[in-house]
Design a protein around this motif. Sequence first.
Motif, short mmCIF file in Angstrom:
data_model
loop_
_atom_site.label_atom_id
_atom_site.label_comp_id
_atom_site.label_asym_id
_atom_site.label_seq_id
_atom_site.Cartn_x
_atom_site.Cartn_y
_atom_site.Cartn_z
N UNK A 87 -11.10 8.12 7.01
CA UNK A 87 -9.95 8.44 7.85
C UNK A 87 -8.77 7.59 7.43
N UNK A 88 -8.28 7.83 6.23
CA UNK A 88 -7.21 7.00 5.68
C UNK A 88 -6.32 7.87 4.81
N UNK A 89 -5.24 7.26 4.33
CA UNK A 89 -4.31 8.01 3.48
C UNK A 89 -4.98 8.57 2.25
N UNK A 132 -7.22 0.02 -12.12
CA UNK A 132 -7.62 -1.16 -11.39
C UNK A 132 -6.79 -1.40 -10.16
N UNK A 133 -5.49 -1.16 -10.25
CA UNK A 133 -4.61 -1.35 -9.09
C UNK A 133 -4.91 -0.33 -8.00
N UNK A 134 -5.17 0.92 -8.39
CA UNK A 134 -5.51 1.93 -7.39
C UNK A 134 -6.85 1.60 -6.73
N UNK A 135 -7.81 1.12 -7.51
CA UNK A 135 -9.08 0.70 -6.94
C UNK A 135 -8.89 -0.47 -5.98
N UNK A 136 -8.01 -1.42 -6.34
CA UNK A 136 -7.73 -2.55 -5.45
C UNK A 136 -7.08 -2.08 -4.15
N UNK A 137 -6.19 -1.10 -4.26
CA UNK A 137 -5.58 -0.53 -3.04
C UNK A 137 -6.64 0.07 -2.13
N UNK A 138 -7.56 0.84 -2.71
CA UNK A 138 -8.61 1.46 -1.91
C UNK A 138 -9.50 0.40 -1.26
N UNK A 139 -9.81 -0.65 -1.98
CA UNK A 139 -10.61 -1.73 -1.41
C UNK A 139 -9.87 -2.42 -0.28
N UNK A 140 -8.56 -2.57 -0.42
CA UNK A 140 -7.77 -3.19 0.64
C UNK A 140 -7.79 -2.35 1.91
N UNK A 159 0.60 -1.94 3.95
CA UNK A 159 0.10 -3.29 3.69
C UNK A 159 -0.98 -3.27 2.61
N UNK A 160 -1.87 -2.29 2.67
CA UNK A 160 -2.91 -2.17 1.65
C UNK A 160 -2.31 -1.86 0.28
N UNK A 161 -1.28 -1.04 0.24
CA UNK A 161 -0.66 -0.70 -1.04
C UNK A 161 0.03 -1.92 -1.64
N UNK A 162 0.69 -2.72 -0.83
CA UNK A 162 1.32 -3.94 -1.37
C UNK A 162 0.28 -4.88 -1.96
N UNK A 163 -0.90 -4.96 -1.29
CA UNK A 163 -1.95 -5.84 -1.79
C UNK A 163 -2.53 -5.33 -3.11
N UNK A 164 -2.66 -4.01 -3.25
CA UNK A 164 -3.30 -3.46 -4.45
C UNK A 164 -2.35 -3.05 -5.54
N UNK A 165 -1.19 -2.45 -5.16
CA UNK A 165 -0.27 -1.89 -6.14
C UNK A 165 0.95 -2.77 -6.38
N UNK A 200 3.16 1.96 -0.02
CA UNK A 200 2.83 3.36 -0.22
C UNK A 200 4.10 4.20 -0.15
N UNK A 201 4.95 3.91 0.82
CA UNK A 201 6.18 4.68 1.00
C UNK A 201 7.11 4.55 -0.20
N UNK A 202 7.24 3.34 -0.75
CA UNK A 202 8.11 3.13 -1.91
C UNK A 202 7.57 3.86 -3.13
N UNK A 203 6.24 3.81 -3.34
CA UNK A 203 5.65 4.51 -4.47
C UNK A 203 5.86 6.02 -4.34
#
Length: 841
Positions: free
Chosen positions: A1-3, A81-89, A101-107, A111-114
């Motif tokens: 249940x996530x983006x 690797x960055x996308x995997x880190x985002x998913x883990x976050x 917040x998860x996107x900043x940690x991983x990417x 998410x909105x800026x990307x």
Amino acid sequence: RCAPCRLRGRGGPAGQPGWGPHGGRAHGTAHEMVLRVAALEGRLERLDQALGQSPVWPAGDRPYLYGARFFQHLIEEYGEGAVAAYTEAVVRQWIPYRMNAAARAGLGVSFSEAWEAWVRGLEEEARALADSLAGLAPLTRPEPLTREGRFTLHPASGSGSDSMVYFRSDGLSDPQLRQMAPDGSGDRFLMRVNGGTVPSVDSSGRVLFSQLEYQDPYHLYGDLYLRQPGGEVGRITRGARLSQPSFHPGGGEAVAVQEGEGTNRLVRVELEGGEVEPLVEGALERHWAYPRWSPDGRWIAAARWSREGRFQVVVLDGETGELLHTLPEAGPMDTSPSWSPDGSHLLWSSDRTGIANLYAVSVNPETAEPGPVRQVTNLLGGALFPSVDAQGRWILFSSYGADGWDLVRIPFDPRSWMEPLPRDPRYIHEESSWEPPAVQVGEARDYSPVRTLLPRYWEPWLRAGEEAEEVEVVAPAAGIRTSGRDLLERHRYSGVVLLGRAPSGNQWWGRASYEWAGLATPILGISYEREHEALSPFTALVGEEEREERFYPHAREESMVLSSLFTHRRVRRVANLLVSGRHLTQRIHLLDGEGARSPFEVARPRRTFLEARVSGSVSTARRHAFSVGAEKGAAATVRLRERRERALPDSLVGVRGRDGGFRDAVGVVQAYRGVSGPGYANHVLAFRGAVGAGTGSGAGPGHFRVGGASGGRDPFLPGGPLTGTAFLFPTRGYPSGVRSGSRAWSASLEYRFPLVILHRGWGAFPFHLDRLSGGLFLDAAGAWGPDPREVGEGTVSSAGAELSLEALPFWLSATTFRAGVAAPLDGTTRPSLHFRIGRAF
């Protein structure tokens, strides 16, 4: 249940229109087409829109086409690797839904800026491609024939006919076959069909088509049907799994695609008796689509898929099915071939340049050998399903625009056709390193449902409270719900737990159910439920001074149910018969005028019952993508119930007020009628009527209660969500129990109308607002018996208005939030507000 779940790209085998040779939608041209056209018209969706669930085009494909391409962009821009880190976050978040917040940690970016950067890139790429194509050859400007969008497909003309038949599904009405002249005039409805279909028309005006129908509750098969010029429709086959038929010019038979055994094959079908004879046998490494008989009946053109991941147009011997010619390969998706009326040319759609355009070859009249490939159109969108009208003057086809597919036409002029434009480098064999996967052979094992039965989500759940004479008897509650099923859907379970706080103390609800469909039908079920209910208030004399005091009974019920559900299903109707037995334990305590626990008790606060019930229902009600609720058809439900009290002394059997046993019957009918009007959907007239009668000592003055605003719970069949109370006899503007008795009735008439499509949210916040609709209603109800001195007899009625919001909360499922104001027509009370989840009916 996530983006990532909402914006997902689902891969699959090549061989469906728009899928590329690498086997995933992200590599195909269909998603490119949708995003390219939206970019050129300035209609790429914002992140809050793409995370929603709206019927606005591209509707149900939104998560796939935006998700696949966006995550491909993230991988290319930031690395796997960055996308995997985002998913883990995302997974590690204790407070969910914080996608940025998860996107900043991983990417390293939100998410909105990307998303915004990706959209800008798409717009730049689309403009550059449009300039490039316009520089290579003049862009094709077809003449539009329809403007409905969504799915307007498969134009078909019969020899000698001055009209064409086509399929339309516009989200506003039933999927249907329609007829019009090649210039777009005289457009008229022919018939409703069960889902998408490919029509074929013969010289007499007969229309041959396939449509889906249930063979039983679990098997949905396609069969052939024949519509006569006068409108009569006859079924040709049953359970044959046929689609995409094409008339033989002689009219007595057809060629069609037959599914089965993990592949498909081409077959001949006798239209008189429905006999099916193989023409080209099926094979796992080969699939077929869109066979079309030549005007003289000698040859069949079809699209053939191979394990290399490409569709090619081939010409077969119409008598033997022998392969005669393979047209020069243009792209990975060469499909939907069609003959000119004189058989001199063969047209089809190909995405060889990265955009689906029309191509054609001349055909040798003696050998069917194809000539050089010519490009017919140069479009920025896409083209599918070409058909030349019977007079040979126009090419009719489906053209893609920002709202979906519409029918267009261009002149049939072979002299204007051009040399094919350069092929997309992705589709040049010499430059492709992709190899088809090897066939995998595994060991067959007995099926085990365990691994796929584990719960994989939870979601918040709400329940409305209940009042009696403005005293809170049952508290509003909140909790969580989960459910699961195995891969084959033989096993299903669900569970919900809710907690509420009332003046009388904590109240908790729970429901756990399990269903087993191993017998196909009936479906056997067992469930446990703990419920709270407000009973009819009463006045009693208490104390030595015998003062009058008003009491508000609260019932806590725990029940165990065994059930058998028999289902008869067709595409246009469904009928259910539910037989169940129930063991019920009821504990009653009294509340005072403040809603607190009273020191007084009823004579027998704990009672147990055995109950048998039979419920039958049938429904033809249906809605469309943009509908403001059900808008066509009707539904009816009947429930018969008998309850007997256990451990009751013989002296109390049949004594009113002491024996809770009863028999009752309830019937409910609902009817819907759509009417045209302004707005994004049809307006709807909706009616609901209910009657009930109870007999026996337990069918007292509080057996049926009138009043209240219904929520979304089904009062008959188990398994309804605890999102509100569904009253059998609702009357908005009055509290539940304003009238009660052993007999009751109610009627509601509503006029529902669309207001505005919102289609918006707030960035990555998990709440999407889809659309608003309004409604005006009249409610009336009454109750009486068994003793007129004990009940508030008579009729109550009200009128009011409601506003309904279709929304997607927390990326769960589409939900209707309803707010309304209701005014009693007897003037006894002031207008009141109500808020509910779900339609009133």
